[in-house]
Design an enzyme around this catalytic site. Sequence first.
Site, PDB file in Angstrom:
ATOM      1  N   LYS A  85     -11.141 -41.381 -12.549  1.00 54.17           N
ATOM      2  CA  LYS A  85     -12.191 -42.218 -13.148  1.00 54.17           C
ATOM      3  C   LYS A  85     -12.276 -41.958 -14.661  1.00 54.17           C
ATOM      4  CE  LYS A  85     -15.194 -40.697 -10.000  1.00 54.17           C
ATOM      5  NZ  LYS A  85     -14.250 -39.997  -9.108  1.00 54.17           N
ATOM      6  N   THR A  86     -12.330 -40.676 -15.039  1.00 57.92           N
ATOM      7  CA  THR A  86     -12.393 -40.343 -16.468  1.00 57.92           C
ATOM      8  C   THR A  86     -11.105 -40.783 -17.157  1.00 57.92           C
ATOM      9  OG1 THR A  86     -13.526 -38.343 -15.738  1.00 57.92           O
ATOM     10  CG2 THR A  86     -12.933 -38.455 -18.064  1.00 57.92           C
ATOM     11  N   THR A 179     -19.532 -40.411  -7.425  1.00 56.96           N
ATOM     12  CA  THR A 179     -18.938 -40.133  -6.116  1.00 56.96           C
ATOM     13  C   THR A 179     -19.849 -40.682  -5.025  1.00 56.96           C
ATOM     14  OG1 THR A 179     -20.065 -38.002  -6.186  1.00 56.96           O
ATOM     15  CG2 THR A 179     -17.744 -38.008  -6.813  1.00 56.96           C
TER      16      THR A 179
HETATM   17  P1  ADP Z   1     -12.262 -38.059 -11.982  1.00 53.97           P
HETATM   18  O1  ADP Z   1     -12.892 -38.462 -13.274  1.00 53.97           O
HETATM   19  O2  ADP Z   1     -12.139 -39.188 -10.988  1.00 53.97           O
HETATM   20  O3  ADP Z   1     -12.907 -36.838 -11.353  1.00 53.97           O
HETATM   21  P2  ADP Z   1      -9.960 -37.465 -13.671  1.00 53.97           P
HETATM   22  O4  ADP Z   1      -9.797 -38.771 -14.358  1.00 53.97           O
HETATM   23  O5  ADP Z   1     -10.582 -36.351 -14.467  1.00 53.97           O
HETATM   24  O6  ADP Z   1     -10.729 -37.637 -12.273  1.00 53.97           O
HETATM   25  O7  ADP Z   1      -8.493 -37.037 -13.154  1.00 53.97           O
HETATM   26  C1  ADP Z   1      -8.126 -35.712 -12.896  1.00 53.97           C
HETATM   27  C2  ADP Z   1      -6.717 -35.425 -13.363  1.00 53.97           C
HETATM   28  O8  ADP Z   1      -5.804 -36.113 -12.529  1.00 53.97           O
HETATM   29  C3  ADP Z   1      -6.444 -35.906 -14.786  1.00 53.97           C
HETATM   30  O9  ADP Z   1      -6.424 -34.833 -15.679  1.00 53.97           O
HETATM   31  C4  ADP Z   1      -5.094 -36.555 -14.762  1.00 53.97           C
HETATM   32  O10 ADP Z   1      -4.125 -35.661 -15.309  1.00 53.97           O
HETATM   33  C5  ADP Z   1      -4.760 -36.734 -13.303  1.00 53.97           C
HETATM   34  N1  ADP Z   1      -4.749 -38.148 -12.917  1.00 53.97           N
HETATM   35  C6  ADP Z   1      -5.761 -38.859 -12.400  1.00 53.97           C
HETATM   36  N2  ADP Z   1      -5.374 -40.104 -12.100  1.00 53.97           N
HETATM   37  C7  ADP Z   1      -4.070 -40.194 -12.443  1.00 53.97           C
HETATM   38  C8  ADP Z   1      -3.091 -41.252 -12.346  1.00 53.97           C
HETATM   39  N3  ADP Z   1      -3.394 -42.445 -11.837  1.00 53.97           N
HETATM   40  N4  ADP Z   1      -1.853 -41.007 -12.809  1.00 53.97           N
HETATM   41  C9  ADP Z   1      -1.533 -39.778 -13.298  1.00 53.97           C
HETATM   42  N5  ADP Z   1      -2.406 -38.735 -13.394  1.00 53.97           N
HETATM   43  C10 ADP Z   1      -3.655 -38.942 -12.970  1.00 53.97           C
END
Ligand code: ADP
Length: 356
Positions: A85-86, A179
């Site tokens: 998401k981030t 979430t």
């Molecule tokens: P959320 O915000 O959903 O908790 P993040 O965006 O922080 O998750 O993602 C966590 C890690 O996973 C990131 O640092 C990134 O390196 C990796 N990641 C997430 N989605 C992808 C994707 N689609 N392709 C490659 N790496 C990803």
Amino acid sequence: MAIVSSGSKKSSSYNLNGKTRLLDPKRLEEDTKKRKDDSLRPQSLNEFVGQSDLKEVLSISVKAALSRKEALDHVLLYGPPGLGKTTMALVLARELGVQCRITSAPALERPRDIIGLLLNLKSHELLFVDEIHRLTKVAQELLYPALEDFRLDLTVGKGTTARTREIDLPRFTFIGATTSPASISSPLRDRFGITHRLNFYQLDDLQKIIQRAADLLELKLSTEGSMEIARRCRGTPRIANRLLRRVRDFATVQENIQIVDKDVVNESLKLHQVDECGLDQTDRRFLSFIVEAHDNGPVGLETLAAALGEESSTLETVVEPFLLQIGFLKRTPRGRIVTSAAIDHLHFDKSTRMPS
Ligand code: ADP
């Protein structure tokens, strides 16, 4: 493009007997160290692997916003932690050529926190707020006119002398992440033009993510090695990257490892007690408790939380989604039930319900 981070995004990662859980999909300290986390993040929509429906919707909206020279519509992203998401918010900012300000709801407790953020926004910028289901009522009320009419309504003075002052805000894009979409109030939910769920990743997409991260970390990883990590990372890129780093540590201290293959991955993850389905001790305790102490269930969430010494919200948002996804757990109105697939996996004897 600069990333402006406001407040702490560190989530309350939970511990198992005082140890940090390797398979926790929430952000741990290691993941938040800028150098480590950001270096593995995809930089563009093309590099962002998987989530094809979401990418299609957003790439159309980005192109339309750029051609009309408008701000992108507000976006709500929901789904389990660690799915991107981030990362997607940062990718969107890059695609739009603007800054992304990152914060999370717990860092916006006081009205002045959110007022300060809104007043500092520039035209078309992105404001990413994680865990928006935790926004206070006051913060939500400040956000409603800001999102709807790009206006901040401030109350100046007290009692009979109180007046409302309206301040115009630049047109910006709010990206909310959660979430727990069911916990968001409907007036807030209604203010998003685009709402999308992020799903657990398929094995081939995870393999691409792992292989790309291995290249960035300059680790020689075989195809079978990356597939083995993909199988054990609970469909979650954040966990995939974390397991990859543990495998790299293991390979670094072993002598004569030219290429990290399936055997090296197996050996290193065995050390961390991550099994071939991606289950760790927390999952096994969770499932075993239902099987052994409650004859397979149903068991209520609160009973499980009390018995295992975890917060019920943690069990619900962190432990259960993956177990439900792989068909090891069922939710019924009367509580949680463990499936026969899980019983087979845990090597329980079905007649005695004890480990065989
Ligand atoms: P959320 O915000 O959903 O908790 P993040 O965006 O922080 O998750 O993602 C966590 C890690 O996973 C990131 O640092 C990134 O390196 C990796 N990641 C997430 N989605 C992808 C994707 N689609 N392709 C490659 N790496 C990803």
